[in-house]
Enzyme design. Structure first.
Site, short mmCIF file in Angstrom:
data_model
loop_
_atom_site.label_atom_id
_atom_site.label_comp_id
_atom_site.label_asym_id
_atom_site.label_seq_id
_atom_site.Cartn_x
_atom_site.Cartn_y
_atom_site.Cartn_z
CG ASP A 112 41.34 32.23 48.00
OD1 ASP A 112 41.37 33.66 46.76
OD2 ASP A 112 40.58 31.88 48.08
CB THR A 116 41.32 30.51 51.54
OG1 THR A 116 41.24 30.46 50.13
CG2 THR A 116 42.25 30.43 52.15
NE ARG A 156 33.84 29.18 45.26
CZ ARG A 156 34.89 30.49 46.09
NH1 ARG A 156 34.60 31.43 44.80
NH2 ARG A 156 36.20 30.17 46.08
CB SER A 186 40.13 39.29 46.69
OG SER A 186 39.05 38.79 46.79
CG ASN A 187 39.14 35.97 41.37
OD1 ASN A 187 40.12 36.17 40.73
ND2 ASN A 187 38.74 34.37 40.96
CE LYS A 212 44.14 35.29 44.04
NZ LYS A 212 43.31 35.19 45.22
CB SER A 238 44.61 29.32 48.16
OG SER A 238 43.45 29.66 47.23
CG ASN A 292 39.74 28.09 45.60
OD1 ASN A 292 38.77 27.79 45.76
ND2 ASN A 292 39.54 29.49 45.96
CG PHE A 338 41.95 27.98 40.42
CD1 PHE A 338 42.05 29.73 40.35
CD2 PHE A 338 40.59 27.55 41.26
CE1 PHE A 338 41.42 30.55 41.09
CE2 PHE A 338 39.61 28.87 42.00
CZ PHE A 338 40.60 30.19 41.82
CG ASP A 339 44.57 31.92 44.11
OD1 ASP A 339 45.33 32.28 43.49
OD2 ASP A 339 43.85 32.16 45.29
#
Length: 223
Positions: free
Chosen positions: A8, A12, A39, A116-117, A149, A173, A175, A177-178
């Site tokens: 990520d 990250t 963010r 990545s998003n 994601k 990551s 994150n 959630f990821d």
């Protein structure tokens, strides 16, 4: 067995708080609060658009989240100031542990990919500016499948693009959630807990490894 590592980017490898220097010149002591709201809303808008099937590129989520953050904290900026802040997303700094960690993993022979998003062109520019682009075999963006994601099809898309297998692929990551999304998709995942104050979601899907820095990853993968 060769492992594929999917990194990520935002939060990250790259520090999204890098916008605070520019924000300070515009909103003063509210810079950190505006940055956090920006963010948080950026991610929330991506989640909501993914669920609703109303995709817009991550850059649009970022723009709308900035507008929300400024309104929420009662700041009004000119169009050129807002654009200056958005342009910061092409010049965010890498965390100090990113480059040495990536170099050590390259030396071990792992396949490293940016995942990545963000749109691929934006991520490419960001990684070049941060001095990290040469560490990666390529960039896989969710933009190709018009979702975000942690949509399962995003993780399936990564495997298809890289010819990797879920069982030998690790997401890296910061994150939660990821990490949960990757674990749900059958991957391994390393959660980079960059702050002791960050709590992982108490779900049934836990990280394969929890690390405090990217530089711990090479050793963790050998365990």
């Amino acid at each position: 067995m060769t492992l594929t590592l999917a990194f990520d980017i935002y939060g990250t490898l790259i520090d999204t708080r890098g916008v605070e220097t520019t924000l300070t010149g515009m909103v003063g002591s509210d810079a950190a609060a505006v940055s956090r709201t920006w963010r948080d809303k950026q991610l929330e808008y991506a989640f909501r658009r993914g669920l609703m099937g109303r995709y817009q590129p991550f850059s649009e989520c970022t723009r709308q989240a900035l507008d929300f953050a400024l309104a929420f904290h009662q700041h009004s900026l000119q169009a050129d100031q807002r654009q200056q802040l958005l342009d910061c997303y092409q010049h965010l700094p890498a965390f100090t542990d990113a480059l040495p960690a990536l170099h050590s993993l390259q030396a071990e022979g792992y396949q490293l990919w940016a995942f990545s998003n963000g749109q691929a062109t934006a991520v490419d520019t960001l990684l070049v500016n941060a001095g990290l682009r040469d560490c990666f075999a390529g960039i896989v963006s969710v933009d190709d499948v018009h979702s975000f994601k942690p949509d399962p099809k995003v993780y399936a898309h990564f495997l298809a693009r890289t010819n990797a297998e879920a069982a030998t692929t690790w997401l890296v990551s910061s994150n939660p959630f990821d990490v949960i999304g990757a674990r749900s998709a059958g991957w391994q995942a390393a959660w980079i807990q960059r702050s002791a104050a960050v709590v992982f979601d108490p779900w049934e899907l836990a990280p394969s490894q929890t690390l405090s820095a990217l530089t711990e990853l090479a050793a963790a993968l050998k365990r």
